[in-house]
Scaffold this motif. Structure first.
Motif, short mmCIF file in Angstrom:
data_model
loop_
_atom_site.label_atom_id
_atom_site.label_comp_id
_atom_site.label_asym_id
_atom_site.label_seq_id
_atom_site.Cartn_x
_atom_site.Cartn_y
_atom_site.Cartn_z
N ALA A 135 0.86 -1.18 0.00
CA ALA A 135 0.00 0.00 0.00
C ALA A 135 0.89 1.23 0.00
O ALA A 135 2.10 1.15 0.26
CB ALA A 135 -0.92 0.02 1.21
N VAL A 136 0.30 2.38 -0.28
CA VAL A 136 1.01 3.65 -0.16
C VAL A 136 0.05 4.67 0.45
O VAL A 136 -1.14 4.69 0.14
CB VAL A 136 1.55 4.14 -1.53
CG1 VAL A 136 0.42 4.37 -2.52
CG2 VAL A 136 2.36 5.41 -1.36
N ALA A 137 0.59 5.48 1.35
CA ALA A 137 -0.20 6.55 1.98
C ALA A 137 0.44 7.89 1.65
O ALA A 137 1.66 8.04 1.70
CB ALA A 137 -0.25 6.36 3.49
N LEU A 138 -0.40 8.85 1.31
CA LEU A 138 0.02 10.23 1.10
C LEU A 138 -0.63 11.07 2.19
O LEU A 138 -1.85 10.99 2.40
CB LEU A 138 -0.41 10.75 -0.28
CG LEU A 138 0.43 10.38 -1.50
CD1 LEU A 138 0.46 8.87 -1.72
CD2 LEU A 138 -0.09 11.09 -2.75
N LEU A 139 0.17 11.87 2.88
CA LEU A 139 -0.32 12.60 4.06
C LEU A 139 0.11 14.06 4.01
O LEU A 139 1.26 14.36 3.69
CB LEU A 139 0.24 11.98 5.34
CG LEU A 139 0.09 10.47 5.53
CD1 LEU A 139 0.96 10.02 6.70
CD2 LEU A 139 -1.36 10.10 5.76
N SER A 140 -0.80 14.96 4.37
CA SER A 140 -0.36 16.31 4.71
C SER A 140 0.24 16.26 6.11
O SER A 140 0.03 15.29 6.85
CB SER A 140 -1.55 17.28 4.68
OG SER A 140 -2.48 16.99 5.71
N ASP A 141 0.99 17.31 6.49
CA ASP A 141 1.64 17.23 7.80
C ASP A 141 0.65 17.26 8.95
O ASP A 141 0.96 16.83 10.05
CB ASP A 141 2.72 18.31 7.96
CG ASP A 141 2.17 19.73 7.99
OD1 ASP A 141 1.00 19.95 7.58
OD2 ASP A 141 2.91 20.64 8.40
N GLY A 142 -0.58 17.72 8.69
CA GLY A 142 -1.60 17.66 9.71
C GLY A 142 -2.11 16.26 9.98
O GLY A 142 -2.68 15.98 11.04
N ALA A 143 -1.89 15.35 9.03
CA ALA A 143 -2.30 13.95 9.20
C ALA A 143 -1.16 13.05 9.62
O ALA A 143 -1.39 11.89 9.97
CB ALA A 143 -2.91 13.42 7.90
#
Length: 274
Positions: free
Chosen positions: A204-212
């Protein structure tokens, strides 16, 4: 293949300055860099406007697999420039900006790109996760230092300190020896961190903003494998719920000093069909 997206503003009375979207085999998170009141931008548009337009144009440019991800980002920046060059001062050091996380399936590989402090987490088969984020902004902040303890989040002193820091950082933004973000300089795309991994090695891959990502990299309340487990089991919305619970337990930033009590939070999870 399965994609899940959740995005939520830091406060319900403010625009969400994050943007997230997906197309077949393509995923993007754009985290607009909010600015404190009183800091000029030379632009009549909001940070949320910038993030949405950059995200949409970037998604369109990156659908062409013959275009590199860095080239797609440069094209996206150029196209946003064209949208407001006639109304705004694109040479202003405070012009709206954003961090970017981008991933695309290309044949038997996943290509990815990160500009500034967004995060890409690769959930690798039978290995520890690989975490890609650009820490040059954090390095500049560390060099500038903090004059004593941070005041309580939301206080007048905290706002003044934050405003001064943003004004200081303008001299380092999109400069050699400083840090790079998406704003008005297409060449910033060439400074992004980019790489590729075989799909056969990727769960899997996750993309996150720094708030997440702050439960891991700011609050130290969970590890990257634990974050991926939450995303896989309960989805991105649950990760944001847990983040809000942690933020609410420390509203003045006593335990976790930070710029905002609650930040916009966005997470995208793509689970491979392998």
């Amino acid at each position: 293949m399965r994609v899940q997206i959740a995005s939520e503003p830091g406060r319900p009375d403010r625009d969400n300055e994050d943007f997230a979207a997906a197309a077949p085999g393509l995923f993007v998170v754009v985290d607009g860099a909010g600015t404190p009141a009183g800091v000029g931008s030379g632009c009549v548009h909001s940070v949320a406007w910038y993030a949405r337009n950059l995200g949409g144009l970037l998604l369109g440019a990156a659908t062409d697999v013959g275009v590199g991800l860095d080239e797609a980002l440069a094209v996206g920046i150029e196209r946003v420039n064209a949208l407001h060059a006639g109304t705004c001062d694109l040479g202003h050091p405070g012009s709206p900006s954003a961090t970017v996380a981008l991933a695309r399936v290309s044949g038997e590989r996943l290509d990815y790109l990160v500009l500034s402090d967004a995060v890409v987490v690769l959930d690798l088969v039978d290995q520890e996760p690989a975490v890609i984020t650009d820490d040059r902004l954090a390095e500049v902040i560390a060099r500038l230092g903090e004059p004593g303890e941070l005041p309580a989040v939301g206080s007048g002193e905290h706002s003044e300190r934050l405003r001064g820091r943003v004004e200081q950082l303008a001299a380092y933004r999109n400069q050699a020896g400083g840090f790079w973000v998406a704003s008005t300089k297409p060449e910033a795309a060439g400074q992004a961190l980019a790489g590729s991994t075989p799909l056969s090695e990727l769960g899997a891959v996750a993309l996150l903003s720094d708030g997440a990502s702050r439960l891991v990299d700011s609050f130290d309340l969970m590890s990257w494998p634990e974050l991926l487990a939450v995303l896989r089991k309960d989805g991105p919305a649950e990760l944001i719920t847990r983040t809000r619970e942690a933020e609410a337990s420390d509203p003045q930033g006593t335990r976790w000093p930070r710029g905002k009590a609650s930040d916009d939070a966005t997470a995208v999870l793509w689970v491979s069909g392998n």
